[in-house]
Motif scaffolding. Structure first.
Motif, PDB file in Angstrom:
ATOM      1  N   ALA A 124      45.050  42.131  51.418  1.00 21.87           N
ATOM      2  CA  ALA A 124      46.368  41.630  51.817  1.00 21.87           C
ATOM      3  C   ALA A 124      47.448  41.893  50.768  1.00 21.87           C
ATOM      4  CB  ALA A 124      46.279  40.122  52.092  1.00 21.87           C
ATOM      5  N   ALA A 125      47.098  41.772  49.479  1.00 21.82           N
ATOM      6  CA  ALA A 125      48.122  41.812  48.432  1.00 21.82           C
ATOM      7  C   ALA A 125      47.912  42.898  47.391  1.00 21.82           C
ATOM      8  CB  ALA A 125      48.181  40.447  47.733  1.00 21.82           C
ATOM      9  N   GLY A 126      46.858  43.684  47.544  1.00 23.18           N
ATOM     10  CA  GLY A 126      46.573  44.715  46.552  1.00 23.18           C
ATOM     11  C   GLY A 126      45.544  44.237  45.542  1.00 23.18           C
ATOM     12  N   TRP A 127      44.887  45.178  44.873  1.00 22.72           N
ATOM     13  CA  TRP A 127      43.761  44.850  44.021  1.00 22.72           C
ATOM     14  C   TRP A 127      44.177  44.203  42.692  1.00 22.72           C
ATOM     15  CZ3 TRP A 127      43.791  47.277  39.277  1.00 22.72           C
ATOM     16  CH2 TRP A 127      44.575  48.442  39.155  1.00 22.72           C
ATOM     17  N   ARG A 128      45.441  44.300  42.294  1.00 26.29           N
ATOM     18  CA  ARG A 128      45.847  43.741  41.005  1.00 26.29           C
ATOM     19  C   ARG A 128      45.871  42.207  41.007  1.00 26.29           C
ATOM     20  NH1 ARG A 128      47.801  47.939  37.922  1.00 26.29           N
ATOM     21  NH2 ARG A 128      48.319  49.820  39.100  1.00 26.29           N
ATOM     22  N   ILE A 129      46.212  41.613  42.146  1.00 23.35           N
ATOM     23  CA  ILE A 129      46.295  40.158  42.220  1.00 23.35           C
ATOM     24  C   ILE A 129      44.938  39.499  41.959  1.00 23.35           C
ATOM     25  CG2 ILE A 129      46.932  38.201  43.670  1.00 23.35           C
ATOM     26  CD1 ILE A 129      49.268  39.941  42.703  1.00 23.35           C
ATOM     27  N   PRO A 130      43.848  39.985  42.532  1.00 22.38           N
ATOM     28  CA  PRO A 130      42.553  39.391  42.176  1.00 22.38           C
ATOM     29  C   PRO A 130      42.249  39.444  40.685  1.00 22.38           C
ATOM     30  CG  PRO A 130      42.333  40.707  44.173  1.00 22.38           C
ATOM     31  CD  PRO A 130      43.710  40.948  43.654  1.00 22.38           C
ATOM     32  N   PHE A 131      42.626  40.526  40.022  1.00 17.59           N
ATOM     33  CA  PHE A 131      42.368  40.603  38.584  1.00 17.59           C
ATOM     34  C   PHE A 131      43.232  39.598  37.811  1.00 17.59           C
ATOM     35  CE2 PHE A 131      40.454  44.788  39.531  1.00 17.59           C
ATOM     36  CZ  PHE A 131      39.288  44.653  38.801  1.00 17.59           C
ATOM     37  N   LEU A 132      44.452  39.334  38.297  1.00 14.93           N
ATOM     38  CA  LEU A 132      45.274  38.306  37.663  1.00 14.93           C
ATOM     39  C   LEU A 132      44.627  36.926  37.793  1.00 14.93           C
ATOM     40  CD1 LEU A 132      48.965  39.232  38.593  1.00 14.93           C
ATOM     41  CD2 LEU A 132      47.967  39.091  36.295  1.00 14.93           C
ATOM     42  N   LEU A 133      44.087  36.640  38.955  1.00 13.67           N
ATOM     43  CA  LEU A 133      43.402  35.366  39.148  1.00 13.67           C
ATOM     44  C   LEU A 133      42.185  35.259  38.246  1.00 13.67           C
ATOM     45  CD1 LEU A 133      43.584  34.850  43.012  1.00 13.67           C
ATOM     46  CD2 LEU A 133      44.927  33.716  41.235  1.00 13.67           C
ATOM     47  N   LEU A 134      41.491  36.359  38.062  1.00 14.98           N
ATOM     48  CA  LEU A 134      40.334  36.364  37.171  1.00 14.98           C
ATOM     49  C   LEU A 134      40.745  36.060  35.734  1.00 14.98           C
ATOM     50  CD1 LEU A 134      38.367  39.464  38.532  1.00 14.98           C
ATOM     51  CD2 LEU A 134      37.665  37.069  38.642  1.00 14.98           C
ATOM     52  N   ALA A 135      41.894  36.596  35.331  1.00 17.23           N
ATOM     53  CA  ALA A 135      42.397  36.301  33.984  1.00 17.23           C
ATOM     54  C   ALA A 135      42.686  34.807  33.830  1.00 17.23           C
ATOM     55  CB  ALA A 135      43.647  37.127  33.703  1.00 17.23           C
ATOM     56  N   GLY A 136      43.249  34.199  34.865  1.00 18.77           N
ATOM     57  CA  GLY A 136      43.514  32.773  34.820  1.00 18.77           C
ATOM     58  C   GLY A 136      42.238  31.950  34.721  1.00 18.77           C
ATOM     59  N   LEU A 137      41.242  32.311  35.514  1.00 20.83           N
ATOM     60  CA  LEU A 137      39.953  31.620  35.441  1.00 20.83           C
ATOM     61  C   LEU A 137      39.320  31.785  34.060  1.00 20.83           C
ATOM     62  CD1 LEU A 137      38.240  32.351  38.875  1.00 20.83           C
ATOM     63  CD2 LEU A 137      38.838  30.116  37.929  1.00 20.83           C
TER      64      LEU A 137
ATOM     65  N   GLY B  78      40.448  41.017  29.046  1.00 18.70           N
ATOM     66  CA  GLY B  78      40.079  42.243  29.751  1.00 18.70           C
ATOM     67  C   GLY B  78      40.566  42.259  31.183  1.00 18.70           C
ATOM     68  N   ASN B  79      40.472  41.126  31.867  1.00 20.98           N
ATOM     69  CA  ASN B  79      40.949  41.072  33.251  1.00 20.98           C
ATOM     70  C   ASN B  79      42.463  41.191  33.335  1.00 20.98           C
ATOM     71  OD1 ASN B  79      38.627  40.888  34.949  1.00 20.98           O
ATOM     72  ND2 ASN B  79      38.269  38.826  34.168  1.00 20.98           N
ATOM     73  N   LEU B  80      43.154  40.647  32.342  1.00 20.70           N
ATOM     74  CA  LEU B  80      44.610  40.796  32.318  1.00 20.70           C
ATOM     75  C   LEU B  80      44.992  42.260  32.131  1.00 20.70           C
ATOM     76  CD1 LEU B  80      47.339  39.351  32.370  1.00 20.70           C
ATOM     77  CD2 LEU B  80      47.159  39.089  29.876  1.00 20.70           C
ATOM     78  N   LEU B  81      44.290  42.958  31.270  1.00 16.88           N
ATOM     79  CA  LEU B  81      44.549  44.381  31.077  1.00 16.88           C
ATOM     80  C   LEU B  81      44.250  45.169  32.347  1.00 16.88           C
ATOM     81  CD1 LEU B  81      45.271  46.740  29.201  1.00 16.88           C
ATOM     82  CD2 LEU B  81      42.862  46.799  28.488  1.00 16.88           C
ATOM     83  N   ALA B  82      43.195  44.797  33.057  1.00 20.22           N
ATOM     84  CA  ALA B  82      42.869  45.477  34.310  1.00 20.22           C
ATOM     85  C   ALA B  82      43.986  45.306  35.335  1.00 20.22           C
ATOM     86  CB  ALA B  82      41.550  44.945  34.868  1.00 20.22           C
ATOM     87  N   ALA B  83      44.520  44.094  35.421  1.00 22.83           N
ATOM     88  CA  ALA B  83      45.598  43.836  36.383  1.00 22.83           C
ATOM     89  C   ALA B  83      46.837  44.660  36.073  1.00 22.83           C
ATOM     90  CB  ALA B  83      45.940  42.350  36.393  1.00 22.83           C
ATOM     91  N   ALA B  84      47.080  44.924  34.783  1.00 16.83           N
ATOM     92  CA  ALA B  84      48.280  45.653  34.376  1.00 16.83           C
ATOM     93  C   ALA B  84      48.052  47.158  34.252  1.00 16.83           C
ATOM     94  CB  ALA B  84      48.771  45.108  33.036  1.00 16.83           C
ATOM     95  N   ALA B  85      46.824  47.612  34.465  1.00 16.68           N
ATOM     96  CA  ALA B  85      46.498  49.030  34.257  1.00 16.68           C
ATOM     97  C   ALA B  85      47.333  49.914  35.181  1.00 16.68           C
ATOM     98  CB  ALA B  85      45.019  49.273  34.504  1.00 16.68           C
ATOM     99  N   PRO B  86      48.056  50.909  34.631  1.00 15.28           N
ATOM    100  CA  PRO B  86      48.888  51.773  35.476  1.00 15.28           C
ATOM    101  C   PRO B  86      48.102  52.822  36.239  1.00 15.28           C
ATOM    102  CG  PRO B  86      49.061  52.453  33.188  1.00 15.28           C
ATOM    103  CD  PRO B  86      48.215  51.208  33.192  1.00 15.28           C
ATOM    104  N   GLY B  87      46.868  53.082  35.835  1.00 18.87           N
ATOM    105  CA  GLY B  87      46.100  54.121  36.499  1.00 18.87           C
ATOM    106  C   GLY B  87      44.606  53.915  36.353  1.00 18.87           C
ATOM    107  N   TYR B  88      43.872  54.868  36.902  1.00 24.75           N
ATOM    108  CA  TYR B  88      42.411  54.795  36.984  1.00 24.75           C
ATOM    109  C   TYR B  88      41.760  54.756  35.603  1.00 24.75           C
ATOM    110  CZ  TYR B  88      37.676  56.360  38.298  1.00 24.75           C
ATOM    111  OH  TYR B  88      36.323  56.478  38.469  1.00 24.75           O
ATOM    112  N   ALA B  89      42.221  55.593  34.671  1.00 27.21           N
ATOM    113  CA  ALA B  89      41.579  55.692  33.355  1.00 27.21           C
ATOM    114  C   ALA B  89      41.673  54.379  32.580  1.00 27.21           C
ATOM    115  CB  ALA B  89      42.213  56.829  32.550  1.00 27.21           C
ATOM    116  N   LEU B  90      42.858  53.758  32.566  1.00 30.23           N
ATOM    117  CA  LEU B  90      43.005  52.509  31.826  1.00 30.23           C
ATOM    118  C   LEU B  90      42.249  51.369  32.511  1.00 30.23           C
ATOM    119  CD1 LEU B  90      44.213  51.277  29.325  1.00 30.23           C
ATOM    120  CD2 LEU B  90      46.285  50.742  30.601  1.00 30.23           C
ATOM    121  N   LEU B  91      42.136  51.428  33.823  1.00 27.14           N
ATOM    122  CA  LEU B  91      41.342  50.428  34.527  1.00 27.14           C
ATOM    123  C   LEU B  91      39.885  50.503  34.076  1.00 27.14           C
ATOM    124  CD1 LEU B  91      40.962  48.244  36.692  1.00 27.14           C
ATOM    125  CD2 LEU B  91      40.724  50.078  38.390  1.00 27.14           C
ATOM    126  N   LEU B  92      39.374  51.715  33.934  1.00 23.41           N
ATOM    127  CA  LEU B  92      38.001  51.873  33.436  1.00 23.41           C
ATOM    128  C   LEU B  92      37.870  51.287  32.032  1.00 23.41           C
ATOM    129  CD1 LEU B  92      37.008  55.477  34.584  1.00 23.41           C
ATOM    130  CD2 LEU B  92      36.246  53.307  35.550  1.00 23.41           C
TER     131      LEU B  92
END
Length: 386
Positions: free
Chosen positions: A155-168, A83-97
């Motif tokens: 600093a790097a945008g909101w997608r990077i934190p979600f990528l780290l969450l996927a790794g964890l 789920g976190n990987l999908l959030a990081a790759a989400a192109p827009g608001y709807a898919l992020l939800l």
């Protein structure tokens, strides 16, 4: 309590889930700017996750009722990573939800089953402390993880934190696989019987209190970053510091709350709610004073997380015949309150209220469960005297 590798692995899972749940709160301003939505709409990223947990907690727990407890926990951790990987790759608001709803699949059952496993791993009289040890991952997430994610997002945008969450999320099942013992599914998986237990008045009452206390907490917590930025004119650095302070308070409160709950569940609940109501009035009045804000947020975080093991043990005690389901549903109740808190805060802002009004709204919410507990105690004493 001595170091227990199984409890540590469960706490790692709660750390990952805690970051998944709470990190977006510090990222709301970044999300709003990047996705071009207002702050209340960005807050729905929190609400979607919370309501997803509420809906899926009983469904996933019942569906996984025949799986060994260790295998179920590992599977849930893998879903969290996806789920976190999908959030990081989400192109827009709807898919992020949608991605947030997917990650919500795991939380209720993970904490519910994990709390039950933790309580079973220790001797009687230390069960609330064991549950608190599992939930300690949440507090560590708030001490270090959420502030770091907030700074990283700026600093790097909101997608990077979600990528780290996927790794964890991938590290967690590996740890569980290594140290968690084989825990077969409990015997007697009569779904109807478990649901009947869940519908008992004491169980529903305990779940209702969880919803109310969580609503009060997240009325403030969801909007803590914009509240500090707009109400105090705080910089990103100050917001990060404030989140660290809140996390430290949560760690202290979670530990002390577990100790207090092992002595008196009702007493811990009453004292904590009274203190929260008084503190939130002070926070509203002192929102323009940086030092006072930091001190009050520390105590606020401690009081809020002192309630976590207390409410979890109340539900598990009320539903002794179906503790796994009730424990999972209680996590759903907690997240229903999470979502409702976001709604309450948004309603205050959308009605034209200022940010100092948000702590006052939270105090009003906390007054409701306090009144219920006090009234119930008075009725109980009257029944005994009669």
């Amino acid at each position: 309590m001595k170091f227990n590798p199984a409890l540590a692995a469960l706490s790692l899972g709660s750390f990952t889930i805690g970051l998944t749940e709470f990190a977006p709160m510090g990222l709301l301003p970044v999300l709003a700017r990047d996705l071009q939505v207002p702050i209340p709409a960005a807050g729905l990223v929190v609400t979607a996750y919370a309501f997803g947990v509420m809906i899926f907690a009983p469904i996933v727990t019942l569906a996984g009722g025949r799986l060994a407890r260790n295998r179920l926990l590992i599977l849930l951790a893998l879903i969290l990573a996806a789920g976190n990987l999908l959030a990081a790759a989400a192109p827009g608001y709807a898919l992020l939800l949608c991605a947030r709803v997917l990650t919500a699949l795991c939380q209720g059952s993970f904490f519910g089953v994990g709390a039950l496993v933790a309580a079973a791993l220790v001797t009687p009289g230390r069960q609330a402390g064991a549950v608190a040890a599992v939930f300690m991952g949440l507090t560590v997430a708030n001490i270090a993880g959420v502030p770091a994610m907030t700074a990283l997002g700026e600093a790097a945008g909101w997608r990077i934190p979600f990528l780290l969450l996927a790794g964890l999320g991938l590290v967690t099942p590996l740890a569980l696989l290594r140290v968690l013992p084989h825990l077969p599914a409990p015997a007697g998986s009569n779904v109807r019987a478990k649901l009947r237990v869940l519908l008992r008045r004491p169980v529903l009452g305990a779940l209702g209190l969880t919803v109310l206390t969580s609503t009060g907490q997240f009325t403030v917590f969801t909007y803590v970053a914009p509240m500090l930025q707009h109400g105090l004119g705080a910089s990103t650095g100050f917001v990060t510091l404030a989140l660290i302070v809140v996390g430290l308070g949560m760690a202290a409160g979670n530990h002390l709350g577990g100790i207090a709950a092992d002595r008196s569940l009702r007493g811990t609940l009453i004292v904590t709610l009274m203190a929260l109501i008084l503190l939130l009035g002070g926070l509203s009045a002192c929102l323009a004073v940086p030092g006072a804000v930091l001190g009050l947020l520390f105590v606020w975080g401690g009081l809020c997380f002192a309630l976590v093991p207390t409410m979890q043990m109340r539900v598990m005690a009320a539903a002794a015949e179906a503790p796994s389901l009730a424990s999972s549903v209680n996590i759903g109740a907690f997240n229903l309150g999470n979502g409702l808190g976001a709604v309450v805060g948004a309603a205050v802002l959308n009605a034209g209220g200022s940010y100092p009004a948000i702590p006052l709204a939270s105090a009003v919410v906390f007054a409701v469960p306090l009144a219920i507990v006090l009234l119930k105690g008075r009725r109980g004493r009257a029944a005994v005297q009669a």
